[in-house]
Motif scaffolding. Structure first.
Motif, mmCIF file in Angstrom:
data_model
loop_
_atom_site.group_PDB
_atom_site.id
_atom_site.type_symbol
_atom_site.label_atom_id
_atom_site.label_comp_id
_atom_site.label_asym_id
_atom_site.label_seq_id
_atom_site.Cartn_x
_atom_site.Cartn_y
_atom_site.Cartn_z
ATOM 1 N N SER A 139 32.842 -12.901 -64.296
ATOM 2 C CA SER A 139 33.222 -12.840 -62.883
ATOM 3 C C SER A 139 34.346 -11.842 -62.629
ATOM 4 C CB SER A 139 33.642 -14.222 -62.384
ATOM 5 O OG SER A 139 34.852 -14.636 -62.987
ATOM 6 N N THR A 140 35.188 -11.594 -63.640
ATOM 7 C CA THR A 140 36.312 -10.672 -63.459
ATOM 8 C C THR A 140 35.868 -9.213 -63.431
ATOM 9 O OG1 THR A 140 36.718 -10.549 -65.855
ATOM 10 C CG2 THR A 140 37.847 -12.287 -64.641
ATOM 11 N N SER A 141 34.666 -8.933 -63.928
ATOM 12 C CA SER A 141 34.190 -7.547 -64.007
ATOM 13 C C SER A 141 33.277 -7.161 -62.844
ATOM 14 C CB SER A 141 33.456 -7.328 -65.332
ATOM 15 O OG SER A 141 32.314 -8.173 -65.415
ATOM 16 N N VAL A 142 33.061 -8.077 -61.914
ATOM 17 C CA VAL A 142 32.159 -7.823 -60.788
ATOM 18 C C VAL A 142 32.970 -7.615 -59.508
ATOM 19 C CG1 VAL A 142 30.276 -8.773 -59.396
ATOM 20 C CG2 VAL A 142 30.359 -9.217 -61.850
ATOM 21 N N PRO A 143 32.692 -6.537 -58.737
ATOM 22 C CA PRO A 143 33.392 -6.332 -57.462
ATOM 23 C C PRO A 143 33.229 -7.545 -56.538
ATOM 24 C CG PRO A 143 32.157 -4.375 -58.066
ATOM 25 C CD PRO A 143 31.768 -5.436 -59.047
ATOM 26 N N GLN A 144 34.256 -7.835 -55.750
ATOM 27 C CA GLN A 144 34.281 -9.070 -54.984
ATOM 28 C C GLN A 144 33.136 -9.171 -53.977
ATOM 29 O OE1 GLN A 144 38.110 -10.207 -53.474
ATOM 30 N NE2 GLN A 144 39.202 -9.514 -55.281
ATOM 31 N N GLN A 145 32.825 -8.095 -53.287
ATOM 32 C CA GLN A 145 31.750 -8.160 -52.295
ATOM 33 C C GLN A 145 30.381 -8.301 -52.961
ATOM 34 O OE1 GLN A 145 32.380 -8.665 -49.169
ATOM 35 N NE2 GLN A 145 34.555 -8.463 -49.663
ATOM 36 N N VAL A 146 30.229 -7.685 -54.137
ATOM 37 C CA VAL A 146 28.986 -7.855 -54.899
ATOM 38 C C VAL A 146 28.854 -9.312 -55.333
ATOM 39 C CG1 VAL A 146 27.747 -7.212 -56.999
ATOM 40 C CG2 VAL A 146 28.968 -5.467 -55.689
ATOM 41 N N LEU A 147 29.978 -9.915 -55.706
ATOM 42 C CA LEU A 147 29.987 -11.330 -56.086
ATOM 43 C C LEU A 147 29.496 -12.202 -54.933
ATOM 44 C CD1 LEU A 147 30.872 -13.454 -58.254
ATOM 45 C CD2 LEU A 147 33.090 -13.490 -57.120
ATOM 46 N N LEU A 148 29.925 -11.879 -53.711
ATOM 47 C CA LEU A 148 29.509 -12.664 -52.548
ATOM 48 C C LEU A 148 28.032 -12.464 -52.217
ATOM 49 C CD1 LEU A 148 32.609 -12.306 -50.191
ATOM 50 C CD2 LEU A 148 31.863 -14.329 -51.454
ATOM 51 N N VAL A 149 27.538 -11.234 -52.390
ATOM 52 C CA VAL A 149 26.111 -10.992 -52.162
ATOM 53 C C VAL A 149 25.281 -11.801 -53.152
ATOM 54 C CG1 VAL A 149 24.266 -9.269 -52.246
ATOM 55 C CG2 VAL A 149 26.439 -8.699 -51.170
ATOM 56 N N ALA A 150 25.697 -11.786 -54.421
ATOM 57 C CA ALA A 150 24.999 -12.582 -55.437
ATOM 58 C C ALA A 150 25.096 -14.069 -55.106
ATOM 59 C CB ALA A 150 25.597 -12.303 -56.813
ATOM 60 N N PHE A 151 26.231 -14.475 -54.572
ATOM 61 C CA PHE A 151 26.419 -15.869 -54.205
ATOM 62 C C PHE A 151 25.457 -16.264 -53.081
ATOM 63 C CE2 PHE A 151 28.397 -19.674 -52.650
ATOM 64 C CZ PHE A 151 29.029 -20.212 -53.759
ATOM 65 N N ALA A 152 25.265 -15.365 -52.131
ATOM 66 C CA ALA A 152 24.306 -15.628 -51.051
ATOM 67 C C ALA A 152 22.899 -15.794 -51.604
ATOM 68 C CB ALA A 152 24.344 -14.484 -50.034
ATOM 69 N N GLY A 153 22.538 -14.956 -52.580
ATOM 70 C CA GLY A 153 21.233 -15.099 -53.220
ATOM 71 C C GLY A 153 21.090 -16.436 -53.926
ATOM 72 N N LEU A 154 22.168 -16.880 -54.589
ATOM 73 C CA LEU A 154 22.148 -18.180 -55.253
ATOM 74 C C LEU A 154 21.924 -19.305 -54.248
ATOM 75 C CD1 LEU A 154 22.627 -19.995 -57.747
ATOM 76 C CD2 LEU A 154 25.072 -19.917 -57.205
ATOM 77 N N MET A 155 22.575 -19.223 -53.097
ATOM 78 C CA MET A 155 22.403 -20.256 -52.077
ATOM 79 C C MET A 155 20.959 -20.343 -51.595
ATOM 80 S SD MET A 155 25.847 -20.336 -49.722
ATOM 81 C CE MET A 155 26.085 -18.570 -49.522
ATOM 82 N N LEU A 156 20.311 -19.191 -51.447
ATOM 83 C CA LEU A 156 18.912 -19.187 -51.012
ATOM 84 C C LEU A 156 18.010 -19.788 -52.094
ATOM 85 C CD1 LEU A 156 18.668 -15.692 -49.260
ATOM 86 C CD2 LEU A 156 18.741 -17.950 -48.176
ATOM 87 N N VAL A 157 18.322 -19.491 -53.355
ATOM 88 C CA VAL A 157 17.556 -20.086 -54.456
ATOM 89 C C VAL A 157 17.707 -21.602 -54.450
ATOM 90 C CG1 VAL A 157 17.404 -20.288 -56.971
ATOM 91 C CG2 VAL A 157 17.624 -18.036 -55.911
ATOM 92 N N VAL A 158 18.932 -22.071 -54.253
ATOM 93 C CA VAL A 158 19.187 -23.512 -54.212
ATOM 94 C C VAL A 158 18.435 -24.154 -53.052
ATOM 95 C CG1 VAL A 158 20.959 -25.272 -53.867
ATOM 96 C CG2 VAL A 158 21.420 -23.312 -55.331
ATOM 97 N N ALA A 159 18.450 -23.491 -51.900
ATOM 98 C CA ALA A 159 17.724 -24.021 -50.740
ATOM 99 C C ALA A 159 16.236 -24.138 -51.051
ATOM 100 C CB ALA A 159 17.948 -23.112 -49.532
ATOM 101 N N GLY A 160 15.685 -23.130 -51.736
ATOM 102 C CA GLY A 160 14.277 -23.170 -52.113
ATOM 103 C C GLY A 160 13.977 -24.299 -53.082
ATOM 104 N N LEU A 161 14.864 -24.488 -54.064
ATOM 105 C CA LEU A 161 14.668 -25.563 -55.047
ATOM 106 C C LEU A 161 14.737 -26.937 -54.387
ATOM 107 C CD1 LEU A 161 16.807 -24.209 -58.042
ATOM 108 C CD2 LEU A 161 14.311 -24.348 -57.899
#
Length: 272
Positions: A90-112
């Motif tokens: 997590s320390t090597s990933v730019p903060q906004q990229v981290l949030l975009v990935a987080f949004a993708g995770l939320m959509l995956v969770v919603a699908g599951l």
């Protein structure tokens, strides 16, 4: 800010206590977009909020006999390596990229969650028994016979949940609950209670691995959020026995999709 912290923490806690996971995934976007923390501080603060509220929220489930402590601790222990690795990544990933990935995770969770809800509805309509009673046990009644597939699911899921916890600061209960049902043959209410123990162990190990990193925490925000989430988790544990999990899951899934889309739009706009 305090006026927002309390109701948001309450909602997160209620969802966490009622569903055994999922609610914690709202913590990071709430800390970033509603309470003004930077993504790195938000993911670290989330570990404290989620870990403490999960541990205390597990107590009513424990008193009701819905927690298998030893199995929960083992599952959480298996994810320690993943949590450590996720914290480093997590320390090597730019903060906004981290949030975009987080949004993708939320959509995956919603699908599951949607898939799990529809599957449960089909089973109810067909009058089928609880999946926990039909899945092959992890250890056979015959001596020295081990269900390798179930053990593999357990190890893979525990490591993946630990990785998600360390990287995103989430509890990972959305993956823990079905894994406990399928690999460890737990009834759903017991899996919900036990998952809170797993989340507490994963959050603690991920937090320890972040010690020494250059992160500034707003303890006033984290403290009030945690207090509200604890109250919510206690309320949620009571809701489990009184309200249809399908209704709770549906309402939460809709909220999750909306937050994911908002997070994605905001983060991508800042990247561009």
């Amino acid at each position: 800010m305090l006026a927002l912290t309390l109701p948001i923490g309450l909602v997160v806690g209620i969802t966490l206590g009622a569903l055994g996971g999922g609610g914690s995934i709202l913590t990071v976007p709430a800390l970033v977009y509603l309470l003004g923390l930077d993504p790195r501080s938000a993911t670290t603060g989330s570990l404290i909020i989620v870990g403490v509220s999960s541990l205390i929220g597990a107590l009513p489930h424990w008193r009701a006999g819905r927690v298998r402590l030893a199995q929960g601790v083992v599952f959480g222990g298996l994810g320690v390596g993943g949590a450590f690795l996720g914290s480093l990544l997590s320390t090597s990933v730019p903060q906004q990229v981290l949030l975009v990935a987080f949004a993708g995770l939320m959509l995956v969770v919603a699908g599951l969650m949607t898939r799990r809800r529809r599957s449960a509805a089909r089973k109810d309509a067909a009058g089928e028994a609880d999946v926990a009673a039909t899945v092959a046990p992890m250890v056979s009644l015959r001596p020295l016979r081990v269900d390798v597939r179930a053990v593999g699911v357990l190890l893979l899921t525990a490591t993946a949940v630990g990785l998600l916890t360390g990287f995103f600061g989430v509890g990972g209960g959305f993956a823990v609950v079905p894994a406990l049902v399928l690999a460890m043959r737990m009834p759903m209410p017991v899996a919900v209670g036990t998952s809170l123990v797993v989340i507490s162990v994963n959050s603690a190990s991920a937090l320890v691995s972040r010690l020494g990193q250059d992160v500034t925490l707003d303890w006033r925000v984290i403290g009030s959020f945690t207090a509200a989430a604890i109250v919510g988790s206690l309320i949620g544990s009571r809701i489990t026995a009184r309200v249809s999990p399908a209704r709770l899951s549906l309402a939460f899934t809709v909220l999750l999709v909306l937050v994911a889309l908002y997070t994605a739009v905001r983060s991508i706009a800042q990247l561009v």
